[in-house]
Enzyme design. Structure first.
Site, PDB file in Angstrom:
ATOM      1  CG  ASP A  79      -0.212  -0.009   2.541  1.00 31.65           C
ATOM      2  OD1 ASP A  79       0.851  -0.656   2.624  1.00 31.65           O
ATOM      3  OD2 ASP A  79      -0.690   0.619   3.504  1.00 31.65           O
ATOM      4  CD  GLU A 146       4.222   0.490   6.731  1.00 33.20           C
ATOM      5  OE1 GLU A 146       5.086   0.835   7.547  1.00 33.20           O
ATOM      6  OE2 GLU A 146       3.718   1.281   5.905  1.00 33.20           O
TER       7      GLU A 146
END
Length: 505
Positions: A79, A146
């Protein structure tokens, strides 16, 4: 759209990074990139799985002659942080990132670039796809979400991974090896307010704080940049005291892990006080810009008239909100005693948003510290401050730090490899940011871990950029490290013990 970055060297890495920039992947919208990476592994004929947390795990066997090497986990998160300039039209859920080359840097057009941690993921993919690299057993671990909570790292189950060494690719200074990181915790503060009718002799205005650099709330916090939310409420405090200005709404910042670059709010003031208010804001803009002249050269503070029909936030709540934000510590709280130059503890007032429907104002902080007891104590200080102001306080999303192991075998290997290739020993550092190493090391306590990466500047902001020459060095260093990974320790089997219980004749 130009694909010029895919032609950079090493193409094994840059082609993958370009592909990732074309797939929208903000946190919590990672389905497409997870599918892409999953299919990447399957199409290579490699063992590929996806766990319940959204992590993609791809296994590649050792090249012939390297079967005795310790297994290595190459780890990156998929991400990215979605931040854009206010004048940029971009939907991070649907639109690709527009990249371009500016001398030695790759940048994005008005948005975050996603080099954090897309470059690391691209490098791992390059290793998986290569037919010429020499290495022992490889496991690629692409973690989910994350940036907003390390959900993938939290969700990885024990016993799934087989390797002994983990190389995290999420650091952002080439030539440095990271052996420790800060832990963190989210703090959410909520004020409830009452709606009050705007007096007929009042007029509305929009106060905007824009043009700040923002940045990563861990690594960039030491730069002492302006926080848009703190600037906004500094002005509001004086606007109330000098002109009786009232708050209608506030929308400042967007993500906990990004230093807020912009804050917008609607104000109301008596018509006869409007000119006085505009002069006050102009005066404060001049003062604040002078204070941050070098750090924030593009800061803009603007008050413009605006027709508003919304109701006011009650005066009592406005004052408690304003005074508590003025009083709350923000930025660097304490420097490390053990590692000079490293921030030990910090706090980022990331978000302040009002919700007219639910009559609430939410504040979001991210607190970081490399010492858990200091982080806990600081949290209690913040709780005391906002509790006295009548707000609700909630802690969540705590994650541990990563304690250095200076006797790490892979650290010694990487130091030797770097010195042999580049003629100098890499710096050994800890980072004031949340790496997944702390969480993953809790699940796999025997892992030997190092974090490294290319040079990335201003992550979590539209100024994010990655240095092209450093990416080449990062790739070459990774390749040479994999070739020189220590061999597995021999398992010594104990000889059978003779049975001494034989009876005598």
């Amino acid at each position: 759209m130009s694909n010029e970055i895919s032609k950079l060297e090493p193409t094994a890495l840059w082609e993958n990074f370009y592909a990732l920039t074309q797939i929208p992947r903000p946190s919590h919208h990672e389905e497409k990139v997870q599918e892409y990476v999953y299919n990447f592994g399957v199409n290579l004929g490699l063992e590929t799985t996806k766990d319940k947390a959204g992590n993609i795990i791809i296994r590649k066997p050792a090249t012939p002659g390297f079967e005795d090497k310790k297994g290595v986990i190459l780890q990156a998160h998929l991400d990215m942080v979605p931040q854009k300039n206010s004048d940029k039209e971009h939907d991070f859920v649907t639109d690709p990132i527009e990249t371009y080359i500016d001398e030695d840097w790759v940048k994005a057009n008005g948005t975050t670039l996603g080099a954090d941690n897309g470059i690391g993921a691209a490098a791992v993919m390059g290793v998986l796809a290569s037919t010429s690299l020499e290495h022992g057993p490889i496991e690629a671990l692409f973690t989910a979400t994350e940036e907003t909570g390390m959900d993938g790292a939290e969700g990885l189950k024990a016993g799934v991974m087989k390797g002994e060494i983990m190389l995290n690719t999420d650091s952002e200074d080439e030539g440095e090896l990271y052996v420790g990181c800060a832990g963190g915790e989210d703090l959410t503060v909520e004020f409830e307010f009452k709606k009050k009718e705007m007096p007929k002799n009042f007029i509305g205005g929009r106060l905007s704080v824009t043009g700040l650099k923002g940045g990563h709330s861990g690594m960039d916090i030491i730069l002492q940049r302006a926080n848009a939310n703190k600037v906004f409420f500094r002005i509001l405090n004086m606007a109330f005291e000098k002109c009786g200005a009232r708050l209608i709404s506030i929308d400042g910042g967007s993500l906990r892990n990004a230093i807020p670059r912009e804050a917008f709010g609607l104000l109301a003031v008596k018509k006869k006080k409007w000119d006085k208010l505009t002069k006050l804001v102009a005066k404060l803009e001049k003062e604040i810009k002078a204070e941050f002249e070098l750090r924030e050269p593009d800061m803009k503070i603007v008050l413009e008239p605006e027709d508003v029909i919304s109701k006011l936030i009650d005066k009592r709540t406005q004052l408690r909100l304003t005074k508590s934000i003025l009083a709350c510590p923000n930025g660097v709280i304490r420097m490390s005693d053990s590692m000079p130059g490293l921030v030990e503890t910090s706090s980022n007032l990331a978000v302040v948003k009002s919700d007219a429907k639910h009559k609430t104002i939410r504040l979001a902080f991210l607190m970081r510290s490399s010492i858990d007891s200091v982080k806990a104590d600081f949290g209690q200080r913040m709780k005391a401050l906002f509790s006295m102001a009548g707000a609700k306080v909630k802690f969540s999303g705590a994650y541990p730090g990563w304690n250095p192991n200076m006797e790490s075998p892979i650290l010694k290997t990487m130091q030797a490899v770097y010195e042999q290739k580049y003629g100098k020993i890499p710096e050994i550092k800890a980072i004031h940011a949340g790496l997944e190493c702390g969480i993953l090391g809790g699940t796999y306590p025997k892992w030997d871990m190092i974090s490294f990466g290319p040079t990335i500047r201003f992550p979590h902001s539209p100024d994010e950029k990655v240095n092209i020459p450093s990416v080449a060095k990062f790739w070459d260093f990774m390749v040479e490290t994999l070739k020189n990974v220590p061999v597995k320790e021999a398992v010594v089997e104990e000889a059978p013990v003779a049975d001494e219980s034989v009876s005598e004749n």
